[in-house]
Enzyme design. Structure first.
Site, PDB file in Angstrom:
ATOM      1  N   ASP A   4     -53.283  66.665 -16.519  1.00  0.00           N
ATOM      2  CA  ASP A   4     -53.350  67.141 -15.125  1.00  0.00           C
ATOM      3  C   ASP A   4     -54.517  66.539 -14.361  1.00  0.00           C
ATOM      4  O   ASP A   4     -55.047  67.138 -13.428  1.00  0.00           O
ATOM      5  CB  ASP A   4     -53.446  68.682 -15.072  1.00  0.00           C
ATOM      6  CG  ASP A   4     -52.371  69.357 -15.890  1.00  0.00           C
ATOM      7  OD1 ASP A   4     -51.184  69.059 -15.658  1.00  0.00           O
ATOM      8  OD2 ASP A   4     -52.699  70.175 -16.771  1.00  0.00           O
ATOM      9  N   LYS A  48     -52.990  61.518 -12.553  1.00  0.00           N
ATOM     10  CA  LYS A  48     -52.560  60.152 -12.881  1.00  0.00           C
ATOM     11  C   LYS A  48     -51.499  59.629 -11.910  1.00  0.00           C
ATOM     12  O   LYS A  48     -51.489  58.445 -11.571  1.00  0.00           O
ATOM     13  CB  LYS A  48     -52.028  60.119 -14.314  1.00  0.00           C
ATOM     14  CG  LYS A  48     -53.089  60.412 -15.361  1.00  0.00           C
ATOM     15  CD  LYS A  48     -52.519  60.426 -16.755  1.00  0.00           C
ATOM     16  CE  LYS A  48     -51.670  61.638 -17.039  1.00  0.00           C
ATOM     17  NZ  LYS A  48     -52.408  62.918 -17.030  1.00  0.00           N
ATOM     18  N   GLY A  70     -45.889  66.651 -15.471  1.00  0.00           N
ATOM     19  CA  GLY A  70     -45.533  66.430 -14.077  1.00  0.00           C
ATOM     20  C   GLY A  70     -46.590  65.623 -13.359  1.00  0.00           C
ATOM     21  O   GLY A  70     -47.760  65.996 -13.335  1.00  0.00           O
ATOM     22  N   HIS A  71     -46.198  64.489 -12.800  1.00  0.00           N
ATOM     23  CA  HIS A  71     -47.127  63.657 -12.037  1.00  0.00           C
ATOM     24  C   HIS A  71     -46.870  63.883 -10.552  1.00  0.00           C
ATOM     25  O   HIS A  71     -45.787  63.584 -10.046  1.00  0.00           O
ATOM     26  CB  HIS A  71     -46.948  62.179 -12.409  1.00  0.00           C
ATOM     27  CG  HIS A  71     -47.375  61.879 -13.816  1.00  0.00           C
ATOM     28  ND1 HIS A  71     -47.296  60.623 -14.372  1.00  0.00           N
ATOM     29  CD2 HIS A  71     -47.904  62.679 -14.767  1.00  0.00           C
ATOM     30  CE1 HIS A  71     -47.763  60.670 -15.612  1.00  0.00           C
ATOM     31  NE2 HIS A  71     -48.117  61.902 -15.863  1.00  0.00           N
ATOM     32  N   THR A 120     -44.407  73.978 -23.477  1.00  0.00           N
ATOM     33  CA  THR A 120     -43.654  74.225 -22.243  1.00  0.00           C
ATOM     34  C   THR A 120     -42.210  74.608 -22.520  1.00  0.00           C
ATOM     35  O   THR A 120     -41.462  74.924 -21.600  1.00  0.00           O
ATOM     36  CB  THR A 120     -43.658  72.969 -21.347  1.00  0.00           C
ATOM     37  OG1 THR A 120     -43.065  71.886 -22.073  1.00  0.00           O
ATOM     38  CG2 THR A 120     -45.076  72.606 -20.933  1.00  0.00           C
ATOM     39  N   GLN A 155     -49.847  63.439 -20.047  1.00  0.00           N
ATOM     40  CA  GLN A 155     -50.788  64.401 -20.638  1.00  0.00           C
ATOM     41  C   GLN A 155     -52.215  63.844 -20.587  1.00  0.00           C
ATOM     42  O   GLN A 155     -52.572  63.177 -19.637  1.00  0.00           O
ATOM     43  CB  GLN A 155     -50.373  64.763 -22.075  1.00  0.00           C
ATOM     44  CG  GLN A 155     -49.176  65.670 -22.178  1.00  0.00           C
ATOM     45  CD  GLN A 155     -47.871  64.910 -22.273  1.00  0.00           C
ATOM     46  OE1 GLN A 155     -47.793  63.820 -22.809  1.00  0.00           O
ATOM     47  NE2 GLN A 155     -46.810  65.496 -21.748  1.00  0.00           N
ATOM     48  N   VAL A 177     -44.933  71.190 -13.021  1.00  0.00           N
ATOM     49  CA  VAL A 177     -43.614  71.391 -13.624  1.00  0.00           C
ATOM     50  C   VAL A 177     -43.401  72.851 -13.994  1.00  0.00           C
ATOM     51  O   VAL A 177     -42.378  73.445 -13.691  1.00  0.00           O
ATOM     52  CB  VAL A 177     -43.445  70.492 -14.876  1.00  0.00           C
ATOM     53  CG1 VAL A 177     -42.199  70.887 -15.655  1.00  0.00           C
ATOM     54  CG2 VAL A 177     -43.346  69.033 -14.455  1.00  0.00           C
ATOM     55  N   ARG A 235     -53.789  76.886 -14.480  1.00  0.00           N
ATOM     56  CA  ARG A 235     -54.664  76.107 -15.346  1.00  0.00           C
ATOM     57  C   ARG A 235     -56.011  76.803 -15.516  1.00  0.00           C
ATOM     58  O   ARG A 235     -56.568  77.323 -14.551  1.00  0.00           O
ATOM     59  CB  ARG A 235     -54.878  74.706 -14.762  1.00  0.00           C
ATOM     60  CG  ARG A 235     -53.597  73.882 -14.692  1.00  0.00           C
ATOM     61  CD  ARG A 235     -53.814  72.553 -14.003  1.00  0.00           C
ATOM     62  NE  ARG A 235     -52.544  71.851 -13.810  1.00  0.00           N
ATOM     63  CZ  ARG A 235     -52.222  71.153 -12.742  1.00  0.00           C
ATOM     64  NH1 ARG A 235     -53.096  71.045 -11.747  1.00  0.00           N
ATOM     65  NH2 ARG A 235     -51.050  70.562 -12.656  1.00  0.00           N
ATOM     66  N   SER A 271     -61.441  59.838  -5.910  1.00  0.00           N
ATOM     67  CA  SER A 271     -60.430  60.497  -5.080  1.00  0.00           C
ATOM     68  C   SER A 271     -61.088  61.661  -4.349  1.00  0.00           C
ATOM     69  O   SER A 271     -61.784  62.474  -4.959  1.00  0.00           O
ATOM     70  CB  SER A 271     -59.279  61.002  -5.945  1.00  0.00           C
ATOM     71  OG  SER A 271     -58.358  61.732  -5.170  1.00  0.00           O
TER      72      SER A 271
END
Length: 428
Positions: free
Chosen positions: A14, A17, A41-42, A129, A227, A303, A308, A414
């Site tokens: 997470d 990426k 999930g990206h 998951t 991942q 996803v 988190r 970022s």
């Protein structure tokens, strides 16, 4: 001959990426996903839109060839849903996506085995998951897997039925049954078979030859990981890990390229740290600060939607994954999330049995305590920064310390979720 550059996460996944692949892909002719499944999930944000990719490489929006490599495990139903969602948004990916024939398929019964296995563990659940990832990789390693190339075989139905029968027996051994876990299994199976027909409309290729021929032609390739390195099956916080090799070495086996063909390794990390599911997390903050990080960072799975766990950056763990991956360039994400904090902390050592160490122990446990270095908060709206010249001295001090500790330069920072909120630093 060109080399394959690798982009991967250095923490527990997470890290962001998807956005970075999208930013970097104009430099490349081929983007290839080398491991993982649809549990990853990206998320990409651009032009005011948010898109979540699960199995499809994040370079698919840029027009070059994208490949799902043999190290990936693919759920045909979820893949078709993902492709259809992109098509509804105006992007038909069939002309720019190819799939390695050696990619293993996630069968409907793999999901059921995943659920039954977790249930059998009781309070020792890993926190999967439930997407069938682990059982699919188990079949692969035990030489019982079903691969994408098999759907072209005249005896595919027999191969599938053999695998399904074996899984049903395994469910019974786990104290459950097909009927108990999936009373609508016939419908699930029908949908899965229909998805295979859609899969056949894509270019199914010998991925190892495509990759190496692309390099031989002087073209550039980017390998995209899923991942994070701390979830690697060999070197992560075992047993709370994923089922594949998430480190850069996984790009070799997951795409069919020699180690000597690996070029730059881009390691992505957050300015803090997060983790989903069970497992050790030395810098976790189970207080108001951790809750604030979660809310400011929108730290919920793209996803699964799962919250988190959040904590301060762990430089001991990062130094470990930088070493494992041979990272040449660092990329720091979500620095804007810490904008309002008066004080920012970084774990610079662990205290284990009364002694300090900066080496990752064999096993992380509750007995591993973080040793922190404190930094003055930067109190700057990082989302408004346009270049490195806009960084304040407090933020610069944080970056410099991380670079010196890890021994690798931070090339990209970022400062927000959008593609445009990306600061390329001098020397990239």
């Amino acid at each position: 001959m060109k080399k394959v550059d690798v982009l991967l996460g250095l923490q527990w996944g997470d890290e962001g990426k998807g956005k970075v692949v999208d930013v970097l892909t104009p430099r490349y002719d081929l983007v290839a996903r080398f491991q993982g499944g649809p549990n990853a999930g990206h998320t990409l944000e651009f032009d005011g839109k948010k898109v979540v990719l699960r199995s499809i490489p994040s370079g698919v929006f840029q027009g070059m060839t994208n490949m799902i490599g043999n190290g990936v495990v693919l759920d045909p139903v979820l893949f078709v849903e993902e492709a259809n969602a992109l098509k509804e948004g105006g992007l038909d990916i069939r002309s720019r996506l190819v799939i390695s024939k050696k990619t293993h398929l996630i069968l409907p019964t793999h999901r059921l085995l995943d659920a039954a296995s977790e249930q059998a563990k009781g309070d020792k659940k890993v926190g999967t998951t439930g997407k069938g990832i682990g059982p699919t990789y188990t079949d692969k390693i035990s030489r019982n897997g079903v691969r994408v190339g098999d759907i072209l075989s005249p005896d595919f139905q027999t191969r599938y039925e053999v695998a399904r029968g074996r899984h049903i027996s395994q469910l019974r051994a786990l104290g459950t049954s097909l009927e108990e876990l999936a009373p609508n299994f016939t419908e699930q199976e029908r949908k899965w078979m229909e998805s295979l027909e859609e899969l056949k409309k894509y270019q199914l290729v010998d991925g190892e030859f495509l990759i190496n021929n692309t390099l031989a032609d002087g073209k550039c390739v980017l390998a995209e990981g899923a991942q994070g390195s701390l979830l690697d099956i060999d070197y992560g916080s075992y047993p709370f890990v994923t089922s594949s090799n998430t480190i850069s070495a996984g790009a070799c086996t997951g795409l069919g390229v020699a180690p000597s063909r690996i070029g730059r390794v881009f390691g992505i990390f957050k300015a803090y740290c997060t983790r989903v599911g069970s497992g050790p997390f030395p810098t976790e903050l189970s207080d108001e600060t951790g809750e604030l990080m979660c809310n400011l960072g929108h730290e919920f799975g793209s996803v699964t939607g799962r919250r988190r766990r959040c904590g301060w950056i762990d430089l001991v763990a990062l130094k470990y994954t930088v070493m494992l991956n041979g990272v040449t360039d660092l990329i720091m994400m979500k620095s804007d999330v810490l904008d309002t904090f008066d004080e920012v902390k970084a774990c610079v050592a662990y205290e284990v049995d009364g002694r300090e160490t900066n080496q990752m122990p064999f096993e992380l446990s509750d007995g591993v305590k973080p040793v922190y270095k404190n930094f003055e908060g930067w109190h700057t709206d990082m989302t408004k920064t346009k270049s490195e010249a806009d960084f304040g001295k407090e933020f610069r001090a944080y970056l410099q310390f991380i670079e010196e500790y890890l021994g690798v330069p931070i090339r990209i920072v970022s400062v927000g979720p959008d593609r445009e909120q990306t600061i390329i630093r001098q020397g990239f």
